[in-house]
Write a protein that holds these residues in place. Structure first.
Motif, short mmCIF file in Angstrom:
data_model
loop_
_atom_site.label_atom_id
_atom_site.label_comp_id
_atom_site.label_asym_id
_atom_site.label_seq_id
_atom_site.Cartn_x
_atom_site.Cartn_y
_atom_site.Cartn_z
N ASP A 50 5.37 70.79 2.26
CA ASP A 50 4.45 71.92 2.33
C ASP A 50 4.18 72.32 0.88
N ILE A 51 2.92 72.25 0.45
CA ILE A 51 2.61 72.47 -0.95
C ILE A 51 2.93 73.89 -1.40
N THR A 52 3.08 74.83 -0.45
CA THR A 52 3.44 76.19 -0.83
C THR A 52 4.94 76.33 -1.11
N ARG A 53 5.73 75.37 -0.67
CA ARG A 53 7.17 75.33 -0.98
C ARG A 53 7.58 73.86 -1.15
N PRO A 54 7.07 73.24 -2.20
CA PRO A 54 7.18 71.77 -2.34
C PRO A 54 8.60 71.26 -2.55
N GLU A 55 9.53 72.14 -2.86
CA GLU A 55 10.90 71.68 -3.09
C GLU A 55 11.63 71.35 -1.79
N VAL A 56 11.02 71.69 -0.65
CA VAL A 56 11.64 71.43 0.65
C VAL A 56 11.03 70.15 1.24
N ILE A 57 11.85 69.14 1.46
CA ILE A 57 11.38 67.89 2.06
C ILE A 57 11.42 68.05 3.58
N LEU A 58 10.26 68.00 4.22
CA LEU A 58 10.16 68.22 5.66
C LEU A 58 10.42 66.94 6.46
N ALA A 59 10.06 65.81 5.88
CA ALA A 59 10.28 64.52 6.55
C ALA A 59 10.29 63.42 5.49
N ARG A 60 10.89 62.30 5.85
CA ARG A 60 10.94 61.16 4.93
C ARG A 60 10.81 59.88 5.73
N GLY A 61 10.00 58.96 5.24
CA GLY A 61 9.86 57.67 5.90
C GLY A 61 11.15 56.88 5.82
N GLU A 62 11.67 56.46 6.96
CA GLU A 62 12.94 55.73 6.97
C GLU A 62 12.75 54.26 6.59
N GLU A 63 11.56 53.74 6.80
CA GLU A 63 11.25 52.36 6.42
C GLU A 63 10.09 52.37 5.44
N PRO A 64 9.98 51.36 4.59
CA PRO A 64 8.89 51.35 3.61
C PRO A 64 7.52 51.15 4.27
N VAL A 65 6.54 51.80 3.73
CA VAL A 65 5.15 51.60 4.15
C VAL A 65 4.67 50.22 3.72
N LEU A 66 5.06 49.82 2.52
CA LEU A 66 4.77 48.49 2.00
C LEU A 66 6.03 47.93 1.37
N ALA A 67 6.38 46.71 1.71
CA ALA A 67 7.51 46.01 1.12
C ALA A 67 6.99 44.81 0.33
N PRO A 68 7.80 44.21 -0.52
CA PRO A 68 7.35 43.03 -1.26
C PRO A 68 6.83 41.94 -0.33
N GLY A 69 5.86 41.17 -0.84
CA GLY A 69 5.21 40.14 -0.04
C GLY A 69 6.03 38.87 0.07
N GLU A 70 5.42 37.88 0.68
CA GLU A 70 6.11 36.62 0.94
C GLU A 70 6.39 35.87 -0.36
N LEU A 71 7.37 34.99 -0.32
CA LEU A 71 7.80 34.23 -1.49
C LEU A 71 6.62 33.50 -2.12
N GLY A 72 6.46 33.69 -3.41
CA GLY A 72 5.39 33.02 -4.15
C GLY A 72 4.07 33.76 -4.17
N ALA A 73 3.94 34.82 -3.36
CA ALA A 73 2.69 35.59 -3.35
C ALA A 73 2.63 36.50 -4.57
N PHE A 74 1.45 37.09 -4.78
CA PHE A 74 1.23 37.92 -5.97
C PHE A 74 2.10 39.18 -5.97
N ASP A 75 2.65 39.54 -4.82
CA ASP A 75 3.43 40.77 -4.70
C ASP A 75 4.86 40.51 -4.22
N ASP A 76 5.39 39.33 -4.49
CA ASP A 76 6.73 39.02 -3.98
C ASP A 76 7.84 39.74 -4.73
#
Length: 306
Positions: free
Chosen positions: A61-87
């Motif tokens: 909540d931007i009016t009390r930003p020091e309080v974390i209301l929720a957190r993603g338990e898994e990554p939205v994006l993880a490293p890509g496959e072996l040899g790809a540009f984002d591995d």
């Protein structure tokens, strides 16, 4: 709304506690996504035990930003496959909303041999607005090195302007051999697109080096006001600071780093360096998310324009 002046720091918002395998350290390159009301999802880049970047998020909540209301338990994006540009890492750099879902532009990392790393820009898309579920648009990058840009491209800001898409992005111009090893130099260039995927790059430099000693200009954050385009970004010779520039046409910019309105603190988590700004407006106020010491190792904070 106040559009330019001094930033008042509201404090540090989030720093990983090391308990998650994919989020051992860092909360770098923060991005704010409005969820309605005063709620925001903030995407950021964390690192695992091997130093690979993963993109995660917290909700505040931007009016009390020091309080974390929720957190993603898994990554939205993880490293890509072996040899790809984002591995070696997938680091979100900008979020652009569209009517049929949001577009998450991200930096793909490869580790190097002759130089430490190489970057390119990838794209992930969500199926619905404000959804934290993203899928890669393609297995390869949408902006990579070319005949005229032979080294790498990285952090970008992407805005829709009517039928046109505008991108300001990091472009590496050289690697220099130093006693400590290869040292990169990169500044910010400008590109356009009709669809946000295929980009026309004519080599236009938006923010150029202020001196030969400057080695890095990164993470542009552009805001369009009624009278002028404004950009905040990171720049450094030795330690990052946040710079500022203005433009009448979004293409040609005038650096005014002394007018950025924000600097390092006297002590604490952002006393050594300050970098990676993300500027956004909400409820008549202008806010900035930013990182401090260690390129995001001490987490991210927020400031408001007074």
């Amino acid at each position: 709304m106040k559009t330019h002046g001094r930033w008042r720091k509201l404090g540090r918002v989030f720093c990983p506690d090391g308990s998650s395998p994919w989020m051992r350290t860092h909360a770098a390159v923060p991005i704010a996504q409005s969820l309605g009301g005063d709620l925001f999802r903030v995407y950021f880049s964390a690192r695992d035990a091997n130093g690979r970047s993963h993109t995660g998020y917290v909700v505040i909540d931007i009016t009390r930003p020091e309080v974390i209301l929720a957190r993603g338990e898994e990554p939205v994006l993880a490293p890509g496959e072996l040899g790809a540009f984002d591995d070696s890492g997938a680091m979100a750099t900008w979020l652009t909303p569209t009517s049929d879902g949001d577009r998450l532009y991200y930096i793909g990392w490869n580790l190097g041999v002759t130089v430490p790393f190489r970057n390119a820009i990838g794209l992930a898309v969500s199926r619905a607005p404000n959804s934290p579920v993203f899928e890669r648009y393609a297995p390869g990058p949408i902006v990579d090195r070319t005949m005229s840009e032979p080294h790498f491209c990285a952090s970008c800001c992407v805005l829709r302007d009517g039928a046109q898409w505008r991108m300001w992005y990091l472009s590496c111009t050289e690697w220099r051999t130093q006693a400590s090893g290869p040292e990169h130099r990169y500044h910010i260039k400008y590109a356009t697109s009709e669809d946000g995927v295929h980009w026309r790059r004519d080599g236009l430099v938006a923010i150029d080096y202020a001196s030969d000693a400057e080695v890095a200009i990164s993470r542009p954050s552009v805001v369009r006001d009624a009278d002028v385009w404004r950009m905040w970004y990171s720049y450094r010779t030795h330690k990052y600071r946040i710079g500022y520039a203005e433009s009448e046409d979004a293409v040609r910019w005038v650096r005014r780093d002394d007018a950025s309105g924000i600097d390092v603190s006297d002590d604490g988590w952002d006393a050594d360096m300050i970098e990676y700004p993300f500027v956004f407006d909400h409820a008549g106020r202008r806010y900035m998310l930013y990182n401090g010491n260690g390129y995001g190792a001490t987490g991210f904070g927020v400031a408001v324009l007074d």
